[in-house]
Design a protein around this motif. Structure first.
Motif, PDB file in Angstrom:
ATOM      1  N   THR A 156       0.805  -1.269   0.018  1.00 15.72           N
ATOM      2  CA  THR A 156      -0.068   0.012  -0.004  1.00 15.72           C
ATOM      3  C   THR A 156       0.852   1.134   0.012  1.00 15.72           C
ATOM      4  O   THR A 156       1.411   1.757  -0.971  1.00 15.72           O
ATOM      5  CB  THR A 156      -0.852  -0.056   1.210  1.00 15.72           C
ATOM      6  OG1 THR A 156      -0.137  -0.209   2.505  1.00 15.72           O
ATOM      7  CG2 THR A 156      -2.094  -0.934   1.037  1.00 15.72           C
ATOM      8  N   THR A 157       1.370   1.753   0.996  1.00 18.31           N
ATOM      9  CA  THR A 157       2.040   2.871   1.107  1.00 18.31           C
ATOM     10  C   THR A 157       3.719   2.378   1.460  1.00 18.31           C
ATOM     11  O   THR A 157       4.340   3.416   1.543  1.00 18.31           O
ATOM     12  CB  THR A 157       1.770   3.871   2.474  1.00 18.31           C
ATOM     13  OG1 THR A 157       1.612   3.119   3.695  1.00 18.31           O
ATOM     14  CG2 THR A 157       0.445   4.493   2.041  1.00 18.31           C
ATOM     15  N   ASP A 158       3.694   1.253   1.229  1.00 18.68           N
ATOM     16  CA  ASP A 158       5.016   0.803   1.349  1.00 18.68           C
ATOM     17  C   ASP A 158       5.956   1.580   0.331  1.00 18.68           C
ATOM     18  O   ASP A 158       5.578   1.670  -0.732  1.00 18.68           O
ATOM     19  CB  ASP A 158       5.277  -0.650   1.112  1.00 18.68           C
ATOM     20  CG  ASP A 158       4.235  -1.476   2.078  1.00 18.68           C
ATOM     21  OD1 ASP A 158       4.762  -2.184   2.872  1.00 18.68           O
ATOM     22  OD2 ASP A 158       3.089  -1.602   2.095  1.00 18.68           O
ATOM     23  N   THR A 159       7.403   1.720   0.340  1.00 20.67           N
ATOM     24  CA  THR A 159       8.245   2.143  -0.439  1.00 20.67           C
ATOM     25  C   THR A 159       9.056   0.900  -0.920  1.00 20.67           C
ATOM     26  O   THR A 159       9.762   1.406  -1.960  1.00 20.67           O
ATOM     27  CB  THR A 159       9.096   3.157   0.160  1.00 20.67           C
ATOM     28  OG1 THR A 159      10.031   2.646   1.226  1.00 20.67           O
ATOM     29  CG2 THR A 159       8.478   4.312   0.707  1.00 20.67           C
ATOM     30  N   ARG A 160       8.912  -0.228  -0.489  1.00 24.91           N
ATOM     31  CA  ARG A 160       9.792  -1.343  -1.190  1.00 24.91           C
ATOM     32  C   ARG A 160       9.165  -2.707  -0.771  1.00 24.91           C
ATOM     33  O   ARG A 160       8.175  -2.653   0.324  1.00 24.91           O
ATOM     34  CB  ARG A 160      11.136  -1.258  -0.426  1.00 24.91           C
ATOM     35  CG  ARG A 160      11.248  -1.313   0.905  1.00 24.91           C
ATOM     36  CD  ARG A 160      12.718  -1.567   1.623  1.00 24.91           C
ATOM     37  NE  ARG A 160      13.382  -0.205   1.685  1.00 24.91           N
ATOM     38  CZ  ARG A 160      13.359   0.560   2.632  1.00 24.91           C
ATOM     39  NH1 ARG A 160      12.763   0.453   3.734  1.00 24.91           N
ATOM     40  NH2 ARG A 160      13.987   1.853   2.446  1.00 24.91           N
ATOM     41  N   SER A 184       3.627  -0.594   6.506  1.00 24.52           N
ATOM     42  CA  SER A 184       4.387   0.810   6.439  1.00 24.52           C
ATOM     43  C   SER A 184       3.752   1.681   7.433  1.00 24.52           C
ATOM     44  O   SER A 184       4.392   2.287   8.309  1.00 24.52           O
ATOM     45  CB  SER A 184       4.453   1.306   5.114  1.00 24.52           C
ATOM     46  OG  SER A 184       5.335   2.486   5.000  1.00 24.52           O
ATOM     47  N   GLY A 185       2.416   1.655   7.533  1.00 25.56           N
ATOM     48  CA  GLY A 185       1.657   2.416   8.576  1.00 25.56           C
ATOM     49  C   GLY A 185       0.427   1.710   9.418  1.00 25.56           C
ATOM     50  O   GLY A 185       0.078   0.532   8.690  1.00 25.56           O
ATOM     51  N   MET A 186       0.211   2.305  10.265  1.00 23.26           N
ATOM     52  CA  MET A 186      -1.063   1.528  11.039  1.00 23.26           C
ATOM     53  C   MET A 186      -0.459   0.412  11.625  1.00 23.26           C
ATOM     54  O   MET A 186      -0.879  -0.990  11.418  1.00 23.26           O
ATOM     55  CB  MET A 186      -2.234   1.062  10.347  1.00 23.26           C
ATOM     56  CG  MET A 186      -3.469   0.994  11.124  1.00 23.26           C
ATOM     57  SD  MET A 186      -5.157   0.790  10.367  1.00 23.26           S
ATOM     58  CE  MET A 186      -5.532   2.384   9.902  1.00 23.26           C
ATOM     59  N   ARG A 399       2.334  13.977   6.734  1.00 23.22           N
ATOM     60  CA  ARG A 399       1.896  14.371   5.106  1.00 23.22           C
ATOM     61  C   ARG A 399       1.190  13.119   4.442  1.00 23.22           C
ATOM     62  O   ARG A 399       0.164  13.084   3.842  1.00 23.22           O
ATOM     63  CB  ARG A 399       3.296  14.769   4.099  1.00 23.22           C
ATOM     64  CG  ARG A 399       2.510  15.373   2.878  1.00 23.22           C
ATOM     65  CD  ARG A 399       4.041  15.349   1.902  1.00 23.22           C
ATOM     66  NE  ARG A 399       4.256  14.017   1.459  1.00 23.22           N
ATOM     67  CZ  ARG A 399       3.756  13.195   0.803  1.00 23.22           C
ATOM     68  NH1 ARG A 399       2.511  13.267   0.118  1.00 23.22           N
ATOM     69  NH2 ARG A 399       4.017  12.035   0.717  1.00 23.22           N
ATOM     70  N   ILE A 400       1.680  11.850   4.593  1.00 20.90           N
ATOM     71  CA  ILE A 400       1.288  10.633   4.045  1.00 20.90           C
ATOM     72  C   ILE A 400      -0.184  10.263   4.480  1.00 20.90           C
ATOM     73  O   ILE A 400      -1.062   9.898   3.996  1.00 20.90           O
ATOM     74  CB  ILE A 400       2.334   9.470   4.190  1.00 20.90           C
ATOM     75  CG1 ILE A 400       3.696   9.849   3.351  1.00 20.90           C
ATOM     76  CG2 ILE A 400       1.704   8.274   3.877  1.00 20.90           C
ATOM     77  CD1 ILE A 400       4.608   8.748   3.848  1.00 20.90           C
ATOM     78  N   ASN A 401      -0.260  10.482   5.797  1.00 20.10           N
ATOM     79  CA  ASN A 401      -1.401   9.905   6.550  1.00 20.10           C
ATOM     80  C   ASN A 401      -2.641  10.996   6.545  1.00 20.10           C
ATOM     81  O   ASN A 401      -4.030  10.778   6.495  1.00 20.10           O
ATOM     82  CB  ASN A 401      -1.356   9.516   7.864  1.00 20.10           C
ATOM     83  CG  ASN A 401      -0.419   8.120   7.910  1.00 20.10           C
ATOM     84  OD1 ASN A 401      -1.338   7.372   7.674  1.00 20.10           O
ATOM     85  ND2 ASN A 401       0.682   8.151   8.236  1.00 20.10           N
TER      86      ASN A 401
END
Length: 406
Positions: A156-160, A184-186, A399-401
């Protein structure tokens, strides 16, 4: 291959490295351009075990996957979509998860209860089943095969991408354990939006596999945090298809510990990669606690430190504000003697026996600017020890969230 304890890390190893497994991914339109539907498959039914989120709002795919495993503790294939979590979607969401399982099982030619489903993404939206169905129908196309495609599809919001495999010798046979994860998040697993998948060609007793996974999860996936939020969709699955032809593994097997250690390494590696890839993260942070009354107390204290937003922001600013670490230890709720607590940032001692220890601020700042840092907390003379992993908390996380759905 790099030697690591009693096992070796497979160069470019992945979830399809074990005998009899394959994986793939494709774009079915749930996301604008990115690959968004992934799967992995075993040639034969595999012993299976799972652990799941402790959030009381459990997404529909978790309920369906639990039912699949409960029938005979076996799975043969798993399908995963990103973009939409299929959580808090009521009866329609549950039916969509069942339909997803049925369509997938029919496509790969297995019994329905041998298929598992997982979803990750935005909560509260229904799956566009027309797009999903069309995507599942294309799984047989060999051009969609590739573990790298699976690793990409579940992000999802992962970068890798996050994947690994190791080899260990059991009964004279080479046993391979591979894995992939997203997150990556949550992320604050008690079983975050975190998915972990592990495959092995080892022959393992189903009950022993489940016991091992639960114990290892408590020392790996459940010891990471990015932001303190526990998701509705967390899931870790392990499939063991037995094609390595070793003797069935149980704790009584003379080489059980070798298998257990290799499995734990894979899970710890994936957990640390999730922490490293925390939304907006610039540092991977490890907290090592020693001298606690029990291992459980040490683990709770380590998690308390790594979960503190004040600690995480201090690390982001490379500020050696050890008072925030002391505070997090103090409110953990675990028994300790404040006069025996010592803290180090890497090799830099900042607190000794509960009082400040002189240190070079510039040296500490330079250390905290490194990509990987370790906080050591010595609590006293107890035998308890624990390790937790996390990351700094940055402006980029906000910013992302703040714009996650846009």
């Amino acid at each position: 291959m790099q030697v690591q304890q009693q096992f070796t890390i497979v160069k470019e190893g992945n979830i399809a490295s074990a005998k009899g497994f394959q994986a793939g991914g494709l774009h079915c339109g749930l996301r604008k351009k990115k690959v968004d539907l992934g799967w992995f498959y075993s040639e034969v039914p595999a012993e299976a075990a799972g652990v799941y989120t402790m959030n009381v709002f459990q997404a529909a795919p978790l309920k369906v996957t639990k039912e699949s495993i409960a029938k005979e503790n076996k799975l043969q294939a798993v399908v995963v979509n990103s973009a939409i979590a299929n959580a808090c979607t009521g009866e329609q969401g549950l039916q969509d998860a069942y339909d997803m399982r049925q369509l997938f099982a029919e496509t790969v030619g297995i019994e329905e209860h041998l298929a598992a489903v997982a979803s990750t993404g935005v909560i509260g939206e229904l799956l566009p089943m027309d797009k999903l169905s069309q995507g599942i129908s294309q799984i047989a196309d060999k051009s969609n095969l590739g573990a790298n495609k699976f690793e990409t599809a579940i992000l999802t919001t992962d970068t890798r991408e996050k994947g690994i495999a190791v080899e260990v010798e059991i009964d004279g046979q080479t046993v391979t354990i591979g894995g992939a994860a997203k997150g990556s998040g949550m992320i604050n697993p008690n079983m975050a939006t975190m998915l972990g998948f592990v495959t092995t060609d080892a022959k393992v007793n189903a009950a022993s596999l489940s016991t091992a996974l639960k114990a290892i999860t408590n020392k790996s996936f459940n010891m990471i945090t990015v932001d303190g939020d526990t998701s509705t969709n967390d899931m870790v699955l392990v499939l063991a298809n037995g094609l390595a032809e070793n003797q069935s593994l149980t704790p009584e097997h003379p080489e059980w510990q070798s298998f257990f250690d290799a499995l734990q390494f894979v899970c710890e590696y994936l957990a640390k990669e999730i922490a490293r890839d925390g939304e907006g993260a610039t540092r991977l942070v490890e907290v090592q606690v020693n001298g606690a009354v029990t291992d459980e107390a040490a683990a709770k204290i380590a998690k308390s430190i790594i979960s503190s937003n004040l600690v995480k922001t201090a690390i982001h600013g490379a500020d050696a504000n050890w008072g925030r670490i002391i505070t997090a230890i103090g409110y953990s709720g675990e028994p300790l003697d404040p006069d025996k607590v010592s803290i180090s940032l890497g090799d830099i001692l900042v607190v000794e026996n509960g009082v400040p220890h002189p240190f070079d601020e510039d040296q500490a700042k330079e250390y905290l600017l490194e990509e990987e840092i370790t906080i050591y907390a010595q609590l006293g003379d107890g035998n308890g020890k624990g390790i937790a992993w996390g990351c700094d908390l940055s402006y980029e996380y906000v910013r992302i969230n703040a714009s996650y759905r846009t």
